[in-house]
Design an enzyme around this catalytic site. Sequence first.
Site, short mmCIF file in Angstrom:
data_model
loop_
_atom_site.label_atom_id
_atom_site.label_comp_id
_atom_site.label_asym_id
_atom_site.label_seq_id
_atom_site.Cartn_x
_atom_site.Cartn_y
_atom_site.Cartn_z
N HIS A 15 42.17 33.96 89.66
CA HIS A 15 43.37 33.03 90.27
C HIS A 15 42.47 32.08 91.14
O HIS A 15 41.64 32.51 92.02
CB HIS A 15 44.40 33.65 90.91
CG HIS A 15 44.15 34.48 92.13
ND1 HIS A 15 44.39 34.11 93.35
CD2 HIS A 15 44.12 35.70 92.23
CE1 HIS A 15 44.24 34.84 94.13
NE2 HIS A 15 43.87 36.02 93.63
N ASP A 52 38.94 35.94 97.83
CA ASP A 52 40.08 36.35 97.05
C ASP A 52 41.07 35.04 96.56
O ASP A 52 41.98 34.71 97.32
CB ASP A 52 41.03 37.30 97.75
CG ASP A 52 42.33 37.85 97.05
OD1 ASP A 52 42.43 37.37 95.88
OD2 ASP A 52 43.34 38.42 97.54
N GLU A 112 49.18 33.03 91.99
CA GLU A 112 49.09 34.41 92.18
C GLU A 112 49.63 34.90 93.36
O GLU A 112 50.55 35.97 93.35
CB GLU A 112 47.44 34.62 91.93
CG GLU A 112 47.28 36.48 91.45
CD GLU A 112 47.12 37.26 92.71
OE1 GLU A 112 46.95 38.50 92.19
OE2 GLU A 112 47.13 36.80 93.73
N GLU A 113 49.12 34.45 94.35
CA GLU A 113 49.63 34.96 95.85
C GLU A 113 50.83 34.94 96.14
O GLU A 113 51.47 35.51 96.90
CB GLU A 113 48.60 34.25 96.88
CG GLU A 113 47.04 34.25 96.89
CD GLU A 113 46.59 35.78 97.01
OE1 GLU A 113 47.43 36.58 97.09
OE2 GLU A 113 45.55 36.01 97.07
N HIS A 135 42.33 37.80 102.92
CA HIS A 135 43.90 37.33 103.29
C HIS A 135 43.40 37.10 104.76
O HIS A 135 44.74 37.00 105.60
CB HIS A 135 45.00 38.19 103.11
CG HIS A 135 45.44 38.17 101.73
ND1 HIS A 135 46.85 38.50 101.26
CD2 HIS A 135 44.72 38.11 100.45
CE1 HIS A 135 46.87 38.33 99.91
NE2 HIS A 135 45.65 38.28 99.52
#
Lengths: 331, 346
Positions: B63, B172, B205-206, B317
């Site tokens: 992603h 990420d 995605e998140e 994150h």
Amino acid sequence: MKKLIKEVVETFGPSGREDKIREIITKKMENHVDEIKEDSMGNLICIKKGKGPKIMVASHMDEIGIITTHVTKNGFLRFSPVGGVSPVRCIYQRVIFENGVKGVVGIEPVKKLSEIEFDKLYIDIGAKSKKEAREMLGEGFFGAFVNNFDELNDLYVAKSMDDRVGCAVAIKAAEKLKKTDNEIYFVFTSQEEVGLRGAKASAYNLDPDLGIAIDVTGSADTPEAKKMPMKLRNGVAIKVKDRSVLVPKKVKDFFIKVAEKNKIKYQLEVLQYGGTDAGAINLTKSGILAGVLSIPTRYIHSVSEVLSKDDVQNTIDLLTKILESDISKII
Amino acid sequence: MIDLLEKYSNAFGVSGYEDEIREVIKESLKDNVDSIKTDFMGNLYGYKKCGEKNAKKVMVIAHMDEIGFMIDGVTKNGFLHFRRVGGIDPRILVSKRVLIGKDKIPGVLGAKPIHLQNRSEWKKPIPMQKLYIDIGAKNQKKAKSYISKGDYATFNTKFEMQEDVLFGKAFDDRAGCGIITEILRGLEDDQHYPVDIIAVFTVQEEVGLRGASVLAEREKPDYVIAFEGTTAGDVPDPEKRDQSPSTQMRKGPSITVMDRTTIGFRKLKEHFERTAEKNNIPYQYKRSVTGGTDIGVIHTKGGIPSIVISTPVRYIHAPRGIMALEDYKNTANLAINGLKNFKEVL
């Protein structure tokens, strides 16, 4: 029936590792269906061919379990739940792993019960050291709880009644089923306990006209139980709703009609929590009609799930009659 | 390899506003794929055919969106209210620098200095609803000339390298985006993978695996491999509890046995284990079942064999993650070799 239930509940098969239970069910179904296949998710699909509408019967063959995540310096294993496992219900239970290694769930000293979480628990496999533990078992191994089938008066008790009793119901119905035009897929689904995944994949592939999940449900007949309409010994429970599905009214009404016509003892199920494969089937593709026949069960997701054998028999009878019915009016 | 990751990490691309990162990736891909397209969700696709008829389709996904913020109000004094986009721990936010909107207006998550706090305020982290972004605007009118409601913000972090370790935001899953780009570049001119590769860089995605949820229907892949930057928990623990670190830095790529959304398909898990062993690539399992990936919404569409392979990242994150270059290289190496010998899976 008793022998069959005993055999299926005692077989290993946590979500994602359903190989052994799949093998056993395959043998039981061989003589009652026209074709048996397995898909990539591990669903077992047993087909009774017909020219009529397609009905998918979903009983999930996976059970709740655990997965190892860490080997401690003294050779104990940390673990995480597979499906809805409560840490309290794990304590001092015996477990068995996919490679046959056995263990006991231990707990670090805690002051209060409310402190019990998975990071306070560990599995003792009797290893003398980290090295030996690693030789016996590593990280990423699936395990299941161990407990024997037994009887309490007219009730049955065992681990994994959820949903091996549903598997037994489907097997018995396949055995009893008389001639019908319906094309019937008895699907023994995988990975229900981690999110209805097998049923989702299977409904997508089969695209049936009607899905029927067979599963356990709660029971409100124990001391101080939450108020619910379901009780043991009151017959097969026809689901109205749970958290995953509002059963389409015409499906529920049809099940009731078949039960009344055949004088099968039934009750209605209204469940505030929990979900079943029917929830996944219902929302697959452009929407598939789905309903549920449930067996009221006490102590669900513990190693001692208790249910009534008469309710099981009622469920077999109703499922058989539904599968023999002409469903063209409701689809 | 590092330049590419630097570009990917620095690019703006909070969920729902992936425009900049998509352009950056598109530019990096264009010489290595047969064709490129974007769908209405914003997912970016790169196709690389193997030339064989009826070849199996392997979809490799990562992603490209990142966690961040959305501005949802301007106070009359010119401070900005915001909401989180994706899973962010509010306790890490105070005093962090952000960039807001298309023009990348710099701002900071302000808080009263210690001098102006009373003692009881010292003891507790500042709750989410008391946080605000300060762009130094004189008043509401001035702030509104720079910022609109609905503007996105991301951490203002520049990629850095220190010895063998990479620092940056959004590993990420820009690490995964990098790995997929390396897969497409990982062949000599006369080589090809034994399968058709569909590379997809997903959006949103998140905020709930949303971009990926259209992929199975659109592409009908035979296999899916997701590449992630995942939690490395090998950090100091004051209680010294003997617990799983999930993954560890410098221990190689991690293969997911089970997470919140998927149980890895054994055939693929074993294939990548074998590939690692054959090529002397270190690997580990992801030893926690938390976190979900795009695979979760793809594999149940009929049961598409899938697996997640991740590069360990500390502090995902958050404004700045740390990743070992050797882990990143080993992940690329495992991915490329695993796909080169994918015939073994078929």
